[in-house]
Design a protein around this motif. Sequence first.
Motif, PDB file in Angstrom:
ATOM      1  N   LEU A  10       6.313  -6.854  -5.506  1.00 15.05           N
ATOM      2  CA  LEU A  10       6.275  -7.159  -4.095  1.00 15.05           C
ATOM      3  C   LEU A  10       5.093  -8.004  -3.906  1.00 15.05           C
ATOM      4  O   LEU A  10       3.926  -8.012  -4.630  1.00 15.05           O
ATOM      5  CB  LEU A  10       6.355  -5.732  -3.455  1.00 15.05           C
ATOM      6  CG  LEU A  10       7.466  -4.849  -3.454  1.00 15.05           C
ATOM      7  CD1 LEU A  10       7.068  -3.630  -2.676  1.00 15.05           C
ATOM      8  CD2 LEU A  10       8.495  -5.520  -2.878  1.00 15.05           C
ATOM      9  N   PRO A  11       5.338  -9.010  -2.738  1.00 19.09           N
ATOM     10  CA  PRO A  11       4.030  -9.546  -2.046  1.00 19.09           C
ATOM     11  C   PRO A  11       3.018  -8.472  -1.877  1.00 19.09           C
ATOM     12  O   PRO A  11       3.271  -7.430  -1.420  1.00 19.09           O
ATOM     13  CB  PRO A  11       4.568 -10.027  -0.890  1.00 19.09           C
ATOM     14  CG  PRO A  11       6.148 -10.063  -1.074  1.00 19.09           C
ATOM     15  CD  PRO A  11       6.575  -8.782  -1.950  1.00 19.09           C
ATOM     16  N   LEU A  12       1.852  -8.788  -2.009  1.00 16.79           N
ATOM     17  CA  LEU A  12       0.675  -7.799  -1.867  1.00 16.79           C
ATOM     18  C   LEU A  12       0.773  -7.245  -0.494  1.00 16.79           C
ATOM     19  O   LEU A  12       0.311  -6.077  -0.609  1.00 16.79           O
ATOM     20  CB  LEU A  12      -0.659  -8.509  -2.321  1.00 16.79           C
ATOM     21  CG  LEU A  12      -0.921  -8.954  -3.641  1.00 16.79           C
ATOM     22  CD1 LEU A  12      -2.366  -9.460  -3.743  1.00 16.79           C
ATOM     23  CD2 LEU A  12      -0.979  -7.657  -4.573  1.00 16.79           C
ATOM     24  N   ALA A  13       1.058  -8.005   0.269  1.00 19.79           N
ATOM     25  CA  ALA A  13       0.997  -7.292   1.922  1.00 19.79           C
ATOM     26  C   ALA A  13       2.017  -6.095   1.865  1.00 19.79           C
ATOM     27  O   ALA A  13       1.925  -5.229   2.824  1.00 19.79           O
ATOM     28  CB  ALA A  13       1.285  -8.471   2.729  1.00 19.79           C
ATOM     29  N   LYS A  14       2.930  -6.159   0.954  1.00 17.56           N
ATOM     30  CA  LYS A  14       4.013  -4.932   1.019  1.00 17.56           C
ATOM     31  C   LYS A  14       3.934  -4.028  -0.144  1.00 17.56           C
ATOM     32  O   LYS A  14       4.491  -2.931  -0.193  1.00 17.56           O
ATOM     33  CB  LYS A  14       5.461  -5.615   0.937  1.00 17.56           C
ATOM     34  CG  LYS A  14       6.039  -6.321   2.195  1.00 17.56           C
ATOM     35  CD  LYS A  14       7.406  -6.691   2.191  1.00 17.56           C
ATOM     36  CE  LYS A  14       7.859  -7.114   3.360  1.00 17.56           C
ATOM     37  NZ  LYS A  14       8.976  -8.206   3.179  1.00 17.56           N
ATOM     38  N   CYS A  15       2.927  -4.413  -0.858  1.00 20.33           N
ATOM     39  CA  CYS A  15       2.900  -3.502  -1.920  1.00 20.33           C
ATOM     40  C   CYS A  15       2.058  -2.254  -1.494  1.00 20.33           C
ATOM     41  O   CYS A  15       1.246  -1.989  -0.759  1.00 20.33           O
ATOM     42  CB  CYS A  15       1.873  -3.993  -3.130  1.00 20.33           C
ATOM     43  SG  CYS A  15       1.181  -3.119  -4.257  1.00 20.33           S
ATOM     44  N   ARG A  16       2.563  -0.945  -2.240  1.00 19.03           N
ATOM     45  CA  ARG A  16       2.023   0.224  -1.770  1.00 19.03           C
ATOM     46  C   ARG A  16       1.577   1.140  -2.964  1.00 19.03           C
ATOM     47  O   ARG A  16       1.539   2.244  -3.026  1.00 19.03           O
ATOM     48  CB  ARG A  16       3.240   1.082  -1.025  1.00 19.03           C
ATOM     49  CG  ARG A  16       3.570   0.622   0.235  1.00 19.03           C
ATOM     50  CD  ARG A  16       2.691   0.967   1.259  1.00 19.03           C
ATOM     51  NE  ARG A  16       3.008   0.498   2.778  1.00 19.03           N
ATOM     52  CZ  ARG A  16       2.496  -0.850   2.868  1.00 19.03           C
ATOM     53  NH1 ARG A  16       1.938  -1.881   2.037  1.00 19.03           N
ATOM     54  NH2 ARG A  16       2.702  -1.470   4.155  1.00 19.03           N
ATOM     55  N   CYS A  17       1.385   0.315  -4.077  1.00 18.98           N
ATOM     56  CA  CYS A  17       0.818   1.011  -5.350  1.00 18.98           C
ATOM     57  C   CYS A  17      -0.597   1.438  -4.869  1.00 18.98           C
ATOM     58  O   CYS A  17      -1.276   0.816  -4.320  1.00 18.98           O
ATOM     59  CB  CYS A  17       0.712  -0.063  -6.382  1.00 18.98           C
ATOM     60  SG  CYS A  17       2.383  -0.715  -6.754  1.00 18.98           S
ATOM     61  N   PRO A  18      -0.954   2.768  -5.595  1.00 17.56           N
ATOM     62  CA  PRO A  18      -2.310   3.130  -5.354  1.00 17.56           C
ATOM     63  C   PRO A  18      -3.307   2.407  -5.866  1.00 17.56           C
ATOM     64  O   PRO A  18      -3.200   1.976  -7.074  1.00 17.56           O
ATOM     65  CB  PRO A  18      -2.158   4.566  -5.783  1.00 17.56           C
ATOM     66  CG  PRO A  18      -0.958   4.504  -6.871  1.00 17.56           C
ATOM     67  CD  PRO A  18       0.045   3.187  -6.464  1.00 17.56           C
TER      68      PRO A  18
END
Length: 118
Positions: free
Chosen positions: A21-29
Motif C-alpha cells: 500500500l502507499p505508505l500513507a495507508k500502510c498500517r504495518c507495525p
Amino acid sequence: MGGLFAGTSLERPVTCPRCELPLAKCRCPRDAKGEIKLPKDQSPRVRREKRRGKVVTVISGLDPKAADLAAMLKALRSSLGAGGTLTDDNELEIQGDHRDRLVKHLQELGYSAKASGG
Ligand SMILES: [Zn+2]
C-alpha cells in the motif's frame, strides 16, 4: 542505498514493501525508526514479580511503538479485569499472576513470547 530507487517514477507513490500500500495507508507495525517490526520479530518475556507483597506480571521486550503498548495495556486491563501500568522502561505491569495466560495471548498475536523467571 543510492541505486535502490533509481528509475522510480516521481508520480508513483512510495509503497510499503510488505503490504504494497502507499505508505500513507500502510498500517504495518513500525518501530520509532520507521522500520517494520512484526510481532514475530519481537520476543517478549513474561515474568512474575512482587510489588509490596503482591504479585504482578511484567511483560518486557516489546517495541513500544510497533506493539502499541498503550493500546495493548488498555485491552489487557479490560480482558483480565486487572489493573496495570506502562513503566518508564516500556514494560507492561499487570496486577496479579497472569503469566501463563499472557504468554499464550502474546503467542496468539504472533509474538515469540516466552515465560521467564520462576
Ligand atoms: Zn505496510
